[in-house]
Write an enzyme that holds these catalytic residues in place. Structure first.
Site, PDB file in Angstrom:
ATOM      1  N   LYS A  53       0.881  -1.208  -0.158  1.00 26.50           N
ATOM      2  CA  LYS A  53      -0.006  -0.039   0.056  1.00 26.50           C
ATOM      3  C   LYS A  53       0.887   1.167   0.173  1.00 26.50           C
ATOM      4  O   LYS A  53       0.726   2.267  -0.892  1.00 26.50           O
ATOM      5  CB  LYS A  53      -0.820  -0.012   1.297  1.00 26.50           C
ATOM      6  CG  LYS A  53      -2.119  -1.051   1.187  1.00 26.50           C
ATOM      7  CD  LYS A  53      -2.889  -1.452   2.376  1.00 26.50           C
ATOM      8  CE  LYS A  53      -3.542  -2.301   2.124  1.00 26.50           C
ATOM      9  NZ  LYS A  53      -4.476  -2.904   3.385  1.00 26.50           N
ATOM     10  N   GLN A  97      -4.662  -1.500   9.383  1.00 29.23           N
ATOM     11  CA  GLN A  97      -4.696  -2.891   8.929  1.00 29.23           C
ATOM     12  C   GLN A  97      -5.245  -4.014   9.744  1.00 29.23           C
ATOM     13  O   GLN A  97      -4.831  -3.868  11.027  1.00 29.23           O
ATOM     14  CB  GLN A  97      -3.095  -3.491   8.767  1.00 29.23           C
ATOM     15  CG  GLN A  97      -3.063  -4.522   7.711  1.00 29.23           C
ATOM     16  CD  GLN A  97      -3.370  -4.486   6.594  1.00 29.23           C
ATOM     17  OE1 GLN A  97      -3.555  -3.423   5.828  1.00 29.23           O
ATOM     18  NE2 GLN A  97      -3.824  -5.778   5.817  1.00 29.23           N
ATOM     19  N   ASP A 120     -11.228   2.464   3.669  1.00 25.86           N
ATOM     20  CA  ASP A 120     -11.437   1.028   3.534  1.00 25.86           C
ATOM     21  C   ASP A 120     -12.986   0.806   3.427  1.00 25.86           C
ATOM     22  O   ASP A 120     -13.271  -0.149   2.925  1.00 25.86           O
ATOM     23  CB  ASP A 120     -10.941   0.435   5.020  1.00 25.86           C
ATOM     24  CG  ASP A 120      -9.544  -0.397   4.850  1.00 25.86           C
ATOM     25  OD1 ASP A 120      -9.290  -0.860   3.719  1.00 25.86           O
ATOM     26  OD2 ASP A 120      -8.888  -0.697   5.707  1.00 25.86           O
TER      27      ASP A 120
HETATM   28  N1  GUN Z   1      -6.828  -6.828   6.007  1.00 22.75           N
HETATM   29  C1  GUN Z   1      -7.149  -7.631   4.811  1.00 22.75           C
HETATM   30  N2  GUN Z   1      -7.677  -6.857   3.867  1.00 22.75           N
HETATM   31  C2  GUN Z   1      -7.771  -5.717   4.528  1.00 22.75           C
HETATM   32  C3  GUN Z   1      -8.292  -4.358   3.988  1.00 22.75           C
HETATM   33  O1  GUN Z   1      -8.784  -4.436   2.793  1.00 22.75           O
HETATM   34  N3  GUN Z   1      -8.049  -3.401   4.708  1.00 22.75           N
HETATM   35  C4  GUN Z   1      -7.430  -3.437   5.910  1.00 22.75           C
HETATM   36  N4  GUN Z   1      -7.705  -2.103   6.742  1.00 22.75           N
HETATM   37  N5  GUN Z   1      -7.267  -4.572   6.623  1.00 22.75           N
HETATM   38  C5  GUN Z   1      -7.231  -5.712   5.696  1.00 22.75           C
END
Ligand code: GUN
Length: 286
Positions: A53, A97, A120
């Protein structure tokens, strides 16, 4: 005829190019889009995702702020950090996350992210808006999956879409998005009876179970569009999806690979949500 492979990397590059152009527009208007990424603990997969990311942000011209906290971080400390990021006008998106360590109430942390910075799309307000068909930040993985399905030219109207998995992050919002696109949607999960039979009737099959090879070749309808959301580390040390790729490739019309499928698209959609968040928070139309 073997399936056409949906190239997630190429599609993601196109989406990131859109985000980069939006970012350039914002910078020209005096706004530096900024995403804060919070990682608690040392989970190896989460570390890889966060690194991806942050790299994508750099590619698009988005500033990223990485906050790495130890596994032992208390919920109060994490909430305090989220509160500071929420109040900081230079931060446009906040991503915590998941999964969080067991001693932290993940929903309480998500609830602390203001909906306008919830890139998100996990906060109750965004989930509710999506359900109602109102403007909102769409969760990145299902939004990316939908873009991949659309890239095949498949008309979803009236077709049978089967989602295997009912998580808040993927399964449930994926089902809502497919429904909003006029598909007839079935959501399956670990307790579903006749799973194979239901999957066999899917024009579109989205696998988001988290178990390597869970979707076998016999479950795939000839000519189906198969989207594999799974990322599982196999006994061979390599990444595998939820779908038996080789067997599914013999039956499907379109199939996403793992890696190089849904993962890059998820991150690309996050970039778009971040530039949109920066624009909205500054009253700029992109
Ligand atoms: N863990 C797995 N996929 C995601 C996601 O799309 N966003 C976040 N914040 N954590 C994750």
């Amino acid at each position: 005829m073997p399936a056409q492979i949906i190239d997630g990397k190429a599609l993601a590059a196109a989406v990131k190019a859109e985000a980069a152009a939006e970012c350039a527009t914002l910078i020209a208007r005096g706004v530096q889009p900024c995403l804060a990424v919070v990682l608690v603990g040392e989970d190896p997969a989460s570390q890889v995702y966060v690194k991806g990311k942050v790299n994508d942000c750099a590619q698009c011209g988005i500033k990223s702020l990485e906050h790495r906290l130890p596994e032992s971080t208390t919920q109060d400390r994490l909430l305090a950090l989220v509160g500071r990021l929420a109040a900081d006008p230079a931060v446009h998106g906040i991503l915590v996350q998941l999964p969080l360590p067991a001693h932290i109430d993940g929903q309480a942390v998500i609830n602390a992210i203001p909906p306008e910075k919830d890139v998100d799309g996990f906060s109750p307000v965004n989930v509710g808006r999506m359900q109602l068909g109102q403007p909102c930040y769409l969760p990145c993985t299902p939004a990316g999956c939908l873009r991949m399905i659309e890239s095949t030219g498949t008309d979803l109207c009236g077709r049978h879409a089967v989602v295997v998995g009912r998580s808040n992050i993927v399964g449930k919002p994926m089902a809502m998005l497919l429904l909003a696109a006029d598909a007839t949607v079935t959501v399956c999960h670990s307790k579903t009876q006749n799973l194979a039979e239901i999957c066999q009737s899917a024009d579109i099959l989205v696998a988001a179970v988290g178990r390597q090879g869970f979707i076998t070749g016999d479950m795939v309808r000839p000519g189906a569009v198969v989207i594999d959301v799974g990322i599982n580390r196999g006994a061979d040390g390599k990444l595998h999806g939820d779908v038996d790729f080789a067997a599914a490739a013999e039956k499907a019309a379109f199939l996403t690979p793992v890696p190089g499928g849904v993962g890059p698209m998820t991150r690309a959609m996050l970039m778009k949500n971040t530039t949109r968040a920066a624009a909205r928070q500054n009253g700029i139309e992109l």
